[in-house]
Write a protein that holds these residues in place. Structure first.
Motif, PDB file in Angstrom:
ATOM      1  N   PRO A   1       0.835  -1.208   0.000  1.00 18.28           N
ATOM      2  CA  PRO A   1       0.000   0.000   0.000  1.00 18.28           C
ATOM      3  C   PRO A   1       0.864   1.250   0.000  1.00 18.28           C
ATOM      4  CG  PRO A   1       0.131  -0.922   2.202  1.00 18.28           C
ATOM      5  CD  PRO A   1       0.848  -1.886   1.302  1.00 18.28           C
ATOM      6  N   PRO A   2       0.286   2.397  -0.379  1.00 20.78           N
ATOM      7  CA  PRO A   2       1.084   3.618  -0.458  1.00 20.78           C
ATOM      8  C   PRO A   2       1.601   4.050   0.913  1.00 20.78           C
ATOM      9  CG  PRO A   2      -1.080   3.889  -1.483  1.00 20.78           C
ATOM     10  CD  PRO A   2      -1.115   2.606  -0.714  1.00 20.78           C
ATOM     11  N   THR A   3       2.869   4.424   0.961  1.00 18.00           N
ATOM     12  CA  THR A   3       3.436   5.023   2.177  1.00 18.00           C
ATOM     13  C   THR A   3       4.192   6.280   1.785  1.00 18.00           C
ATOM     14  OG1 THR A   3       5.548   3.857   1.959  1.00 18.00           O
ATOM     15  CG2 THR A   3       3.795   2.737   3.214  1.00 18.00           C
ATOM     16  N   LEU A   4       4.528   7.087   2.801  1.00 20.48           N
ATOM     17  CA  LEU A   4       5.257   8.322   2.521  1.00 20.48           C
ATOM     18  C   LEU A   4       6.659   8.010   1.997  1.00 20.48           C
ATOM     19  CD1 LEU A   4       4.560  11.270   2.680  1.00 20.48           C
ATOM     20  CD2 LEU A   4       5.454  11.332   5.019  1.00 20.48           C
ATOM     21  N   GLU A   5       7.220   6.880   2.403  1.00 26.84           N
ATOM     22  CA  GLU A   5       8.578   6.517   1.942  1.00 26.84           C
ATOM     23  C   GLU A   5       8.535   5.874   0.565  1.00 26.84           C
ATOM     24  OE1 GLU A   5       7.455   5.580   5.049  1.00 26.84           O
ATOM     25  OE2 GLU A   5       8.407   7.322   5.971  1.00 26.84           O
ATOM     26  N   GLY A   6       7.419   5.248   0.201  1.00 27.70           N
ATOM     27  CA  GLY A   6       7.290   4.622  -1.105  1.00 27.70           C
ATOM     28  C   GLY A   6       8.274   3.472  -1.287  1.00 27.70           C
ATOM     29  N   MET A   7       8.613   3.188  -2.534  1.00 26.54           N
ATOM     30  CA  MET A   7       9.569   2.108  -2.816  1.00 26.54           C
ATOM     31  C   MET A   7      10.642   2.615  -3.772  1.00 26.54           C
ATOM     32  SD  MET A   7       7.701  -0.322  -5.573  1.00 26.54           S
ATOM     33  CE  MET A   7       7.250   0.270  -7.196  1.00 26.54           C
ATOM     34  N   ALA A   8      11.806   1.993  -3.665  1.00 23.36           N
ATOM     35  CA  ALA A   8      12.927   2.386  -4.526  1.00 23.36           C
ATOM     36  C   ALA A   8      12.669   1.929  -5.957  1.00 23.36           C
ATOM     37  CB  ALA A   8      14.217   1.762  -3.997  1.00 23.36           C
ATOM     38  N   ILE A   9      13.007   2.767  -6.906  1.00 23.59           N
ATOM     39  CA  ILE A   9      13.027   2.354  -8.314  1.00 23.59           C
ATOM     40  C   ILE A   9      14.385   2.766  -8.875  1.00 23.59           C
ATOM     41  CG2 ILE A   9      10.528   2.420  -8.742  1.00 23.59           C
ATOM     42  CD1 ILE A   9      10.908   5.238  -9.949  1.00 23.59           C
ATOM     43  N   ASP A  10      14.766   2.187  -9.985  1.00 22.57           N
ATOM     44  CA  ASP A  10      16.050   2.594 -10.566  1.00 22.57           C
ATOM     45  C   ASP A  10      15.824   3.695 -11.613  1.00 22.57           C
ATOM     46  OD1 ASP A  10      15.084   1.307 -12.802  1.00 22.57           O
ATOM     47  OD2 ASP A  10      16.413  -0.445 -12.590  1.00 22.57           O
ATOM     48  N   PHE A  11      16.936   4.200 -12.105  1.00 19.47           N
ATOM     49  CA  PHE A  11      16.856   5.322 -13.037  1.00 19.47           C
ATOM     50  C   PHE A  11      16.057   4.945 -14.290  1.00 19.47           C
ATOM     51  CE2 PHE A  11      18.725   7.610 -16.711  1.00 19.47           C
ATOM     52  CZ  PHE A  11      18.303   8.889 -16.383  1.00 19.47           C
ATOM     53  N   ALA A  12      16.250   3.719 -14.775  1.00 18.26           N
ATOM     54  CA  ALA A  12      15.554   3.288 -15.994  1.00 18.26           C
ATOM     55  C   ALA A  12      14.036   3.293 -15.775  1.00 18.26           C
ATOM     56  CB  ALA A  12      16.034   1.905 -16.406  1.00 18.26           C
ATOM     57  N   GLU A  13      13.638   2.841 -14.588  1.00 17.70           N
ATOM     58  CA  GLU A  13      12.208   2.798 -14.292  1.00 17.70           C
ATOM     59  C   GLU A  13      11.645   4.220 -14.153  1.00 17.70           C
ATOM     60  OE1 GLU A  13      10.016   0.623 -14.378  1.00 17.70           O
ATOM     61  OE2 GLU A  13       8.339   1.475 -13.253  1.00 17.70           O
ATOM     62  N   TYR A  14      12.434   5.085 -13.500  1.00 18.34           N
ATOM     63  CA  TYR A  14      12.001   6.490 -13.384  1.00 18.34           C
ATOM     64  C   TYR A  14      11.826   7.088 -14.777  1.00 18.34           C
ATOM     65  CZ  TYR A  14      12.405  11.545 -12.638  1.00 18.34           C
ATOM     66  OH  TYR A  14      12.195  12.901 -12.664  1.00 18.34           O
ATOM     67  N   ARG A  15      12.809   6.837 -15.617  1.00 18.02           N
ATOM     68  CA  ARG A  15      12.781   7.378 -16.978  1.00 18.02           C
ATOM     69  C   ARG A  15      11.567   6.839 -17.748  1.00 18.02           C
ATOM     70  NH1 ARG A  15      17.861   8.799 -20.544  1.00 18.02           N
ATOM     71  NH2 ARG A  15      16.723   9.394 -22.388  1.00 18.02           N
ATOM     72  N   ARG A  16      11.290   5.551 -17.546  1.00 15.90           N
ATOM     73  CA  ARG A  16      10.150   4.946 -18.239  1.00 15.90           C
ATOM     74  C   ARG A  16       8.838   5.609 -17.783  1.00 15.90           C
ATOM     75  NH1 ARG A  16       6.189   1.928 -17.737  1.00 15.90           N
ATOM     76  NH2 ARG A  16       6.472   1.417 -15.532  1.00 15.90           N
ATOM     77  N   ARG A  17       8.739   5.857 -16.490  1.00 13.42           N
ATOM     78  CA  ARG A  17       7.493   6.462 -15.984  1.00 13.42           C
ATOM     79  C   ARG A  17       7.321   7.904 -16.475  1.00 13.42           C
ATOM     80  NH1 ARG A  17       5.516   3.933 -10.450  1.00 13.42           N
ATOM     81  NH2 ARG A  17       6.441   1.861 -10.615  1.00 13.42           N
ATOM     82  N   MET A  18       8.414   8.635 -16.543  1.00 12.84           N
ATOM     83  CA  MET A  18       8.316  10.013 -17.028  1.00 12.84           C
ATOM     84  C   MET A  18       8.034  10.051 -18.533  1.00 12.84           C
ATOM     85  SD  MET A  18       8.537  12.084 -14.455  1.00 12.84           S
ATOM     86  CE  MET A  18       7.590  10.824 -13.595  1.00 12.84           C
ATOM     87  N   ALA A  19       8.462   9.008 -19.222  1.00 16.25           N
ATOM     88  CA  ALA A  19       8.244   8.960 -20.677  1.00 16.25           C
ATOM     89  C   ALA A  19       6.767   8.827 -21.024  1.00 16.25           C
ATOM     90  CB  ALA A  19       9.055   7.814 -21.287  1.00 16.25           C
ATOM     91  N   GLU A  20       5.950   8.563 -20.003  1.00 19.98           N
ATOM     92  CA  GLU A  20       4.501   8.513 -20.246  1.00 19.98           C
ATOM     93  C   GLU A  20       3.914   9.911 -20.434  1.00 19.98           C
ATOM     94  OE1 GLU A  20       2.700   6.265 -17.091  1.00 19.98           O
ATOM     95  OE2 GLU A  20       4.057   4.558 -17.414  1.00 19.98           O
ATOM     96  N   TYR A  21       4.781  10.938 -20.308  1.00 18.76           N
ATOM     97  CA  TYR A  21       4.291  12.320 -20.431  1.00 18.76           C
ATOM     98  C   TYR A  21       5.006  13.073 -21.545  1.00 18.76           C
ATOM     99  CZ  TYR A  21       1.955  10.984 -16.210  1.00 18.76           C
ATOM    100  OH  TYR A  21       1.152  10.308 -15.322  1.00 18.76           O
ATOM    101  N   PRO A  22       4.865  12.590 -22.782  1.00 26.94           N
ATOM    102  CA  PRO A  22       5.428  13.320 -23.925  1.00 26.94           C
ATOM    103  C   PRO A  22       4.630  14.604 -24.141  1.00 26.94           C
ATOM    104  CG  PRO A  22       4.055  11.527 -24.706  1.00 26.94           C
ATOM    105  CD  PRO A  22       4.122  11.390 -23.201  1.00 26.94           C
ATOM    106  N   PRO A  23       5.187  15.551 -24.889  1.00 27.15           N
ATOM    107  CA  PRO A  23       4.540  16.867 -25.034  1.00 27.15           C
ATOM    108  C   PRO A  23       3.073  16.796 -25.457  1.00 27.15           C
ATOM    109  CG  PRO A  23       6.754  16.961 -25.913  1.00 27.15           C
ATOM    110  CD  PRO A  23       6.517  15.529 -25.533  1.00 27.15           C
ATOM    111  N   GLU A  24       2.739  15.885 -26.351  1.00 31.95           N
ATOM    112  CA  GLU A  24       1.336  15.856 -26.807  1.00 31.95           C
ATOM    113  C   GLU A  24       0.397  15.438 -25.674  1.00 31.95           C
ATOM    114  OE1 GLU A  24       3.679  12.311 -28.398  1.00 31.95           O
ATOM    115  OE2 GLU A  24       3.982  14.452 -28.164  1.00 31.95           O
ATOM    116  N   ARG A  25       0.878  14.550 -24.775  1.00 37.35           N
ATOM    117  CA  ARG A  25       0.005  14.152 -23.661  1.00 37.35           C
ATOM    118  C   ARG A  25      -0.076  15.280 -22.627  1.00 37.35           C
ATOM    119  NH1 ARG A  25       0.138   9.810 -19.185  1.00 37.35           N
ATOM    120  NH2 ARG A  25      -2.091   9.662 -18.710  1.00 37.35           N
ATOM    121  N   VAL A  26       1.014  16.000 -22.425  1.00 36.11           N
ATOM    122  CA  VAL A  26       0.986  17.151 -21.503  1.00 36.11           C
ATOM    123  C   VAL A  26       0.012  18.204 -22.036  1.00 36.11           C
ATOM    124  CG1 VAL A  26       2.342  19.025 -20.492  1.00 36.11           C
ATOM    125  CG2 VAL A  26       3.325  16.736 -20.672  1.00 36.11           C
ATOM    126  N   ALA A  27       0.028  18.384 -23.356  1.00 33.97           N
ATOM    127  CA  ALA A  27      -0.903  19.351 -23.959  1.00 33.97           C
ATOM    128  C   ALA A  27      -2.347  18.941 -23.680  1.00 33.97           C
ATOM    129  CB  ALA A  27      -0.656  19.449 -25.466  1.00 33.97           C
TER     130      ALA A  27
END
Lengths: 159, 795
Positions: free
Chosen positions: B287-313
């Protein structure tokens, strides 16, 4: 708001003096509030705090008239002043040293509109004059100078 | 209270600036004075209003405050004030100050003595201490909040203490904790003097923190360049000074922040060295906690890639070229970037997420730790930080950043408070919304809070969804509402017991502003009538409970929990009002509280150092020459005394215990209520320059009330035309929770986007919180006052 009679007398006296000194360039003294007592608990460095700009006293106005800037402004005849030029000065301030409220409509979009008239104290036909700024120019006039009467009128109270 | 009903109150305001000098006394602020009387004495105090913490010089003559001037030697404001600050003295002199305790008898509030009032309260508390709750605010002074905290957690073993700052900045707290492992901004207001770019995230400092905004825009007068980017759902006065306005859809901030991160990653313009040395990556756990869980850089990058400019628009309404411009700014390390935010990011059902994402942008791009490079949250109350966050007057907290759930933190507090081990309950109390829900529910149906004491707050105006959270309590037998305040408010009007309080320089005080600055002032004038300090009220109740034999009010040696010794080592009877100022109670409480400040490295200096200064920013540590050194930037070598030589940057309270801050990946989530066919408009609530929060003080100050006499609804001209509404028309604004009549303002103080309306909440005659939503952030429990669905029609 009707000025007190004491205020009118002082106003009239100051007006005469200012006419004499009107063309003289005076330097505003920025320290030494009269009769001010220093707080005893402040240490040496902090004592300088009482150098903060003191509220201008009316009887000091002749010496400050030019540098102070907004003194002649009160020549403007407004209905509330009953013809007493300095009446509005006090009616626009909560206390001496408080920023005056703005007795006219103003667009709160930066300082340029305000400074167009208030930088130099622009005179208008009929004798009205915009008060000259009494302080260095700043950017956000409306931070301190709010309308005397808001743009929206108060709702009717329940009977 | 019948003598203080609404008409009387309004009439009183109308004459507040009139020519009458009451009782022939010395002229005072608000009377028409044309000169200052001789013998004015000046002393320092922080302004009573927002979290900026400007210092004023207070002019006192004849026992009255007669003038205010900006304190040129205060680092925060350098002599500047805003219109509220210049008139702050008027706050004391509304004609309807509460002067005597009032107890409801046969439906009417009638004057009673302090003894009767406190006995009535003590009786309720002693009968069942576990059902007593205390609700305060970010206007509690530090000693007041500390006394309240000690009464509840040590005295009653009851953690039902919370504060209105829960509604104001608790998502900022969870954002700091999740990112750095410790609360409060790393930077300070000094960054405003150095930044090249100022990003406003749903923030309107030109009205809400005017002196800070001036500190930035006045730099342009000196020929300096500062680029202001205003990201928001509404054009405000701040927008007028911005180089670029970036209109976003409500909740679009989440997508925008992710979209900027994505472009930094895609372009490789993120700060590889800073991130590699000082950061880790984090995402929500189950379940969600304030500390959350560790992810690596690749996973962070993958999650941010879900927000390309057209989706932000699509999600945020921000065009790709604007998004690209923002990514260019963050990607340019030669610029210094300061982000400011306040209610726009905090009053948000995803408040923790957006706070984490903005910190993450600064960390990812390395815009952190240099003067002018800082993510900085602002606070709206003078001591939201000093009292609520640092003293920890929250249901789960202990002073100095401790948690009731942690055994070692409880043991530390029990040691300082000299109470037996086990006195403090490990179970968090009720947060604000839950506290009021329980108070508004019959005891037979689980509503176990029977008595609620409100100090320094006006929840019957400021809580969201008032019809659900407070109204029901007034129809349930055996619910007792006690309110300490300075004027009649929506909350005192429905109270069972009203206690009149001293205000601002009518008492000693200490507060803490948004930049970790702890400030102090001395009492300068007497409170009116029988009004008394809030701190004394707490101690007087504690003494009554002590006299009744409640064991919690004794320390382990059997002494009164709030024992303060006088000069000769004998106990000062501070529970007697006439003896309260025999000793400096603030000093005694603060110097005790100070002992809590070290374990999270929020070190405070002794009280006497603050008496000499215009505030000091913690950590404040003593140097070898005996002087006390404040800190303008935390976690940075050479600035923060807790960062060792050679470390550069050290996040020494890291949640991962490795000196690293966490860069969070958090998704865009739809808001809980959105416009639909039935309620097609967004409703946002907020503030205006002239009024402070619920207007209890500022609506009684003639220059402010005259300038902004009533609430209104801002409507976009296109919507107004469609709805056949003209400027100045009275309209009805409705949500699923309530309806309100207001005057329509088309080209008003601000300018809303099409499809949205804005209503300020200061006006007690127009309670917009009858309309707002009580949905809240899962971590911070802070509700969202900025987004719900509404409709508008002509009356």
């Amino acid at each position: 708001m009707i000025p007190s009679s004491g205020g009118r007398e002082r106003a009239a006296r100051a007006l005469v003096l200012s006419a004499v000194l009107g063309a003289t360039i005076a330097v505003a003294a920025m320290s030494g509030g009269r009769g001010a007592k220093e707080p005893s608990h402040l240490d040496g460095n902090d004592r300088a705090a009482t150098d903060a700009p003191p509220a201008v006293r009316y009887d000091e106005l002749p010496q400050r008239a030019v540098a102070g800037g907004d003194f002649f402004a009160e020549l403007a005849m407004l209905p509330a002043s009953g013809g007493k030029p300095l009446g509005p000065r006090s009616s626009r301030r909560a206390y001496v040293g408080a920023p005056p409220v703005v007795p006219h409509a103003a667009a709160p979009r930066g300082a340029a509109g305000c400074r167009a008239c208030h930088d130099t104290g622009m005179a208008f036909p009929g004798g009205a004059q915009a008060p000259r700024m009494s302080h260095e120019p700043l950017t956000v006039c409306t931070q301190c100078h709010v309308p005397a009467v808001g743009s929206i009128s108060p709702v009717k109270e329940d009977g | 209270m019948s003598k203080m009903h609404r008409r009387t109150f309004l009439g009183g305001v109308g004459t507040a600036a009139g020519a009458t000098v009451l009782d022939g006394a010395t002229p005072r602020m608000g009377d028409e004075i044309v000169e200052l009387p001789d013998g004015v004495s000046w002393d320092k105090a922080p302004c009573r209003f927002c979290g900026t913490g400007c210092h004023v010089q207070v002019g006192v003559a004849g026992g009255q405050v007669v003038a205010i001037r900006g304190d040129r030697h205060a680092a925060v404001n350098q002599g500047r004030l805003c219109v509220k600050g210049y008139h702050v003295g008027l706050a004391l002199y509304g004609t309807d100050r509460l002067r005597t305790p009032l107890l409801r008898r046969s439906g009417e509030l009638v004057p009673v003595s302090w003894d009767t009032a406190l006995d009535a309260l003590a009786e309720r508390v002693a009968r069942e201490p576990a059902g007593f709750a205390l609700y305060g605010s970010g206007q509690w002074t530090i000693p007041e909040g500390y006394a309240a905290q000690k009464l509840m957690k040590a005295g009653l073993g009851n953690n039902h203490i919370d504060a209105n700052a829960r509604l104001c900045m608790s998502s900022a707290v969870t954002g700091f904790l999740a990112t750095y492992g410790v609360d409060e901004p790393a930077g300070s207001f000094d960054d405003l003097d150095r930044c090249d770019v100022l990003l406003l995230w749903g923030n309107n400092p030109a009205e809400m923190h005017p002196v800070l905004f001036s500190r930035v825009v006045d730099r342009r007068l000196r020929g300096e360049s500062v680029q202001i980017i205003d990201i928001g759902t509404r054009r405000t006065r701040s927008t007028e000074f911005a180089n670029t306005f970036v209109p976003i859809t409500p909740q679009g901030d989440l997508a925008l922040a992710c979209g900027i991160a994505h472009l930094l990653l895609e372009r490789g313009t993120w700060d590889h060295e800073f991130v590699t040395k000082h950061c880790s990556f984090r995402a929500d756990s189950t379940p969600p906690t304030l500390e959350g869980m560790a992810i690596d850089f690749a996973e962070y990058r993958r999650r941010m890639a879900e927000y390309p400019p057209e989706r932000v628009a699509e999600l945020a309404g921000v065009a790709p070229d604007v998004l690209s411009m923002l990514a260019d700014l963050f990607g340019n390390r030669s610029l210094r970037i300061t982000s400011l935010w306040c209610m726009g990011m905090n009053q948000h059902t995803q408040g923790t997420a957006i706070n984490c994402l903005v910190h993450g942008l600064h960390l990812l791009s390395g815009h952190f730790g240099r003067p002018g490079d800082a993510p900085t949250s602002l606070t709206g109350q003078p001591s939201a930080c000093g009292t609520v966050r640092e003293v920890g007057t929250l249901a789960h907290a202990l002073p100095g950043g401790g948690l009731v759930a942690k055994a070692e933190h409880r043991a530390h507090a029990e040691e300082i408070w000299r109470v037996p081990a086990g006195r403090i309950s490990p179970k968090p109390g009720y947060h604000t919304l839950e506290m009021f829900r329980r108070f508004s529910t019959p005891q037979t149906a689980g509503g176990d809070i029977h008595t609620l004491w409100v100090q320094v707050s006006n929840p019957a105006q400021s809580l969201p969804n008032l019809g659900a959270l407070i109204d029901p309590s007034r129809t349930i037998d055996d619910k007792f509402l006690v309110v300490s305040d300075v004027y009649p408010t929506e909350t005192t009007r429905i109270a069972d017991l009203v206690l009149p309080s001293a205000l601002w320089v009518e008492k000693n005080g200490m507060v803490g502003n948004s930049e970790r600055r702890t400030q102090q002032w001395f009492k300068m004038v007497d409170p009116p009538g029988d009004a008394r300090d809030d701190c004394w009220q707490i101690i007087a109740l504690a003494r009554r409970l002590f006299d009744r034999g409640l064991p919690g009010l004794r320390d382990r040696d059997g002494r009164f929990l709030f024992r303060v010794d006088g000069p000769r080592g004998r106990e000062a009877p501070i529970w007697e009002w006439s003896r309260y100022y025999d000793v400096n109670v603030d000093r005694a409480l603060f110097d005790e509280y100070r002992r809590f400040s070290h374990h999270k490295h929020k070190d405070l200096a002794p009280y006497d150092e603050y008496a000499k200064a215009r505030g000091l920013r913690w950590p404040v540590v003593q140097r070898s020459d005996g002087s006390w050194q404040e800190t303008r930037m935390r976690f940075v070598e050479g600035e923060d005394p807790h960062v060792g030589a050679g470390k550069g940057v050290d996040f020494y309270h890291s949640t991962t215990k490795d000196g690293r801050a966490q860069i969070w990946a958090r998704p865009w989530v739809a808001p809980p209520e959105q416009p639909d066919d039935e309620y097609p408009l967004w409703l946002c609530t907020g503030r205006v320059l002239e009024h402070w929060h619920t207007g209890t003080m500022t609506m009684r100050m003639a220059p402010l009330r005259n300038a902004m006499p009533q609430a209104y609804v801002e409507i976009h001209p296109d919507d107004a035309r469609r709805l056949a509404i003209a400027e100045g028309d009275t309209v009805v604004v409705e949500t699923r929770r309530g309806a309100l009549e207001l005057v329509a303002w088309l080209d008003g103080r601000g300018a809303v986007q099409p499809g949205s309306v804005f209503i300020p909440f200061f006006d007690e005659r127009s309670l917009v919180n009858r309309l707002t939503l009580d949905a809240h952030d899962a971590f911070s429990k802070q509700p969202d006052y900025k987004k719900c669905a509404a409709r508008v029609r002509p009356r």
